[in-house]
Design an enzyme around this catalytic site. Structure first.
Site, PDB file in Angstrom:
ATOM      1  CG  ASP A  28      39.203  44.658  53.251  1.00  0.00           C
ATOM      2  OD1 ASP A  28      39.565  43.665  52.564  1.00  0.00           O
ATOM      3  OD2 ASP A  28      39.951  45.627  53.477  1.00  0.00           O
ATOM      4  CG  ASP A 101      54.952  49.141  40.425  1.00  0.00           C
ATOM      5  OD1 ASP A 101      55.515  50.031  39.768  1.00  0.00           O
ATOM      6  OD2 ASP A 101      54.129  48.350  39.939  1.00  0.00           O
ATOM      7  CG  ASP A 202      54.187  53.229  36.621  1.00  0.00           C
ATOM      8  OD1 ASP A 202      53.637  52.188  36.239  1.00  0.00           O
ATOM      9  OD2 ASP A 202      53.668  54.369  36.499  1.00  0.00           O
ATOM     10  CD  GLU A 244      55.079  50.385  32.380  1.00  0.00           C
ATOM     11  OE1 GLU A 244      54.045  49.877  31.923  1.00  0.00           O
ATOM     12  OE2 GLU A 244      55.062  51.362  33.170  1.00  0.00           O
ATOM     13  CG  HIS A 318      49.330  45.785  36.498  1.00  0.00           C
ATOM     14  ND1 HIS A 318      50.671  45.680  36.189  1.00  0.00           N
ATOM     15  CD2 HIS A 318      49.062  47.107  36.570  1.00  0.00           C
ATOM     16  CE1 HIS A 318      51.169  46.899  36.094  1.00  0.00           C
ATOM     17  NE2 HIS A 318      50.223  47.788  36.315  1.00  0.00           N
ATOM     18  CG  ASP A 319      49.056  48.081  32.926  1.00  0.00           C
ATOM     19  OD1 ASP A 319      48.186  48.338  33.781  1.00  0.00           O
ATOM     20  OD2 ASP A 319      50.210  48.562  32.949  1.00  0.00           O
TER      21      ASP A 319
HETATM   22  C1  NOJ Z   1      51.810  51.905  34.039  1.00  0.00           C
HETATM   23  C2  NOJ Z   1      51.136  50.975  34.997  1.00  0.00           C
HETATM   24  O1  NOJ Z   1      51.517  49.667  34.709  1.00  0.00           O
HETATM   25  C3  NOJ Z   1      49.643  51.226  34.866  1.00  0.00           C
HETATM   26  O2  NOJ Z   1      48.877  50.271  35.553  1.00  0.00           O
HETATM   27  C4  NOJ Z   1      49.359  52.615  35.333  1.00  0.00           C
HETATM   28  O3  NOJ Z   1      48.002  52.922  35.101  1.00  0.00           O
HETATM   29  C5  NOJ Z   1      50.224  53.645  34.600  1.00  0.00           C
HETATM   30  N1  NOJ Z   1      51.574  53.245  34.475  1.00  0.00           N
HETATM   31  C6  NOJ Z   1      50.211  54.961  35.334  1.00  0.00           C
HETATM   32  O4  NOJ Z   1      50.964  54.868  36.507  1.00  0.00           O
END
Ligand code: NOJ
Length: 544
Positions: A28, A101, A202, A244, A318-319
């Site tokens: 998909d 997470d 998070d 985090e 991932h950010d």
């Molecule tokens: C931190 C996360 O790593 C990010 O990807 C997310 O957009 C924000 N927190 C909000 O949850």
């Protein structure tokens, strides 16, 4: 075998998976849990101990799963609860723990709690969120959301605003409410029963917000909440937990990661990550990396947390953009610089995190704006256009900093869509997948993959990596990153040329004799020089 240090996660290496971009198993175009199961043998070969899985719970996917509508179910896009249980089981068979997470600062606006909450001020769930009376014309204050616009969203049916630090579809949870906290703890205990090995929390430093005072991070009750959370859940198991915290300084990091386990196992802080952004501005406002500052900051965290706390070691997630494109060189010295960056990080004390694709040197992308999927990227593009920025400037910042750089599909081989999917992928594949892919890396003896594999095994074999003290060398050198690690009568040195030019260097000038090279990114050594991005770790003796 040398004596093991405890706890187990002090010698662990974590691998982060962004599930929607890892492996599609059902055609998909979106990665899923079965896809991850198919790739567990690959991860075992790499040698990692745990997988941090970005959110897979039920979600409208406004922020790719960081907006959860059911904390105890899996989003059908990723599979079923049974798939998740299988993943946990199959990973364990290979000695790998699954880290979930936990997004506890906010939920989705489609979570049943919020659907109830907005029914009326008297609803028992109303107080699970953060509300403020007001009028449509004037929000309670001028606080901004992280993804742009006001942090207050007007709900005409209630004549109230709700508070959201991220998108409007991510209303903030109200940690003041003990019933909410209890529901969260029960949910975590349930995941522990499912056999997960840990949790990544998070934006945990934002849970104790006090919007009346305009406080988002580090609210006065933050550590009180975290200690209760830890006591009621994590401390009942042998877990790896990581908070985090963009706003952590050393003092706070010592609280988060206190050896008495009153909060988490470790902190995930970002001080080194903002060094290529203009001070007091946004991440999109670029500047050259300040290399001396990078050394100073990474070294500060090494020495200040020594024996008083525990840090995460990372360049990517991932950010964040891909490190080889960001602070290395993604063309001529691609392999050398990717290995150099890995050497610096994996030589340090802390728990290393490898973000999917980092182990093969995946790079940033440059797509036309229509191809970006990340809510933050899409919003900043519109926001800056409306503020009058030049389109080229906006795109340049997006190429350098967009979160989608990290989110393009994993490059498994050189077939269509890099072996990620047989369908159209949810986001385009990086066009360089024919050159950069897992299959090729596994075939090449000196690939980045095998370099990471070696770094991981060194951490397991030699306690000095997890336990040794740290001493920065050549502090003011504009090109070299060099430091010592010491444990008992052993010393290792980590030496790296951070830049793409040859420089003069002799280990003798540091009054060191190399007794044994542990790892190096060039085949041989050349006395008197370090070649572009050359790096190595060696056992040394101090010479007189
Ligand atoms: C931190 C996360 O790593 C990010 O990807 C997310 O957009 C924000 N927190 C909000 O949850």
């Amino acid at each position: 075998m040398e004596q093991q240090v405890s706890p187990w996660w002090k010698r662990a290496v974590v691998y982060q998976i962004y599930p929607r971009s890892y492996q599609d198993s059902n055609g998909d175009g979106i990665g899923d849990l079965q896809g991850i199961i198919q790739r567990l043998d690959y991860l075992k070969e790499l040698g990692i101990d745990a997988i941090w899985l970005s959110p897979v719970c039920k979600s409208p996917q406004d922020d790719n799963g960081y907006d959860i509508s059911d904390y105890q179910d899996i989003d059908p896009m990723f599979g079923t609860l049974e798939d998740m249980q299988n993943l946990i089981k199959e990973a364990k068979k290979r000695g790998i723990q699954i880290i979930m997470d936990l997004v506890l600062n906010h939920s989705s606006d489609e979570h049943p709690w919020f659907l109830e909450a907005k029914k009326g001020k008297d609803n028992p769930y109303h107080d699970y969120y953060v509300w403020k009376d007001g009028s449509k014309e004037s929000p309670p204050n001028d606080m901004k959301a992280c993804f742009g616009g006001s942090a207050w969203e007007w709900m005409p049916e209630l004549n109230q605003y709700y508070f959201h630090q991220f998108s409007v579809k991510q209303p903030d949870l109200n940690w003041e409410n003990p019933k909410l906290r209890k529901e969260i703890y029960d949910m975590i205990l349930w995941w522990m029963e499912q056999g997960v090995g840990g949790f990544r929390l998070d934006v945990i430093d934002q849970i104790a917000k006090e919007p009346d005072q305009k406080i988002t991070i580090n609210g006065p009750k933050l550590h009180e909440y975290i200690r209760e959370l830890s006591r009621e859940t994590f401390q009942k198991g042998d877990l790896i937990t990581v908070g985090e915290a963009w706003g952590a300084d050393i003092e706070r990091a010592r609280l988060y990661s206190a050896p008495d386990k009153s909060e988490f196992s470790m902190v995930f802080q970002f001080e080194h990550i903002n060094l290529d952004q203009q001070p007091e501005k946004e991440k999109w406002d670029l500047k050259e990396l300040d290399f001396l500052k990078l050394k100073e900051i990474l070294s500060k965290w090494q020495t200040e947390l020594y024996q008083t706390g525990w840090n995460s070691l990372f360049w990517n997630n991932h950010d964040l953009p891909r490190i080889v494109s960001r602070w290395g060189n993604d063309s001529k010295y691609h392999d050398e610089s990717a290995k150099m960056l890995a050497t610096i990080l994996h030589g340090m004390q802390g728990t290393p995190y490898i973000y999917q694709g980092e182990e093969i040197g995946m790079t940033n992308v440059q797509f036309p704006i229509e191809e970006y999927r990340d809510i933050e990227t899409v919003n900043i593009y519109q926001e800056r256009l409306s503020k009058g920025y030049e389109k080229n400037d906006i795109m340049n910042s997006i190429y350098v900093k967009s979160r989608d750089n990290a989110r393009t599909p994993m490059q498994w081989d050189d077939t269509k869509n890099a072996g990620f999917t047989t369908a159209d992928p949810w986001i385009k594949v990086n066009p360089n997948y024919k050159e950069i892919n897992v299959k090729g890396s596994l075939k090449k003896k000196d690939s980045i993959f095998y370099y990471y594999q070696k770094l991981i095994s060194l951490r397991k074999e030699k306690p000095i990596f997890a336990e040794g003290s740290y001493e920065l060398l050549l502090k003011d050198h504009p090109d070299i990153f060099a430091y010592l690690r010491k444990l008992g009568n052993q010393t290792i040195c980590v030496i790296a040329n951070f830049h793409g030019k040859e420089i003069k260097f002799s280990i003798k000038d540091l009054k060191l004799d190399i007794t044994n090279y542990l790892i190096q990114n060039y085949e041989d050594q050349k006395e008197g020089i370090l070649r572009p991005y050359e790096a190595f770790i060696a056992e040394v003796k101090e010479s007189i």
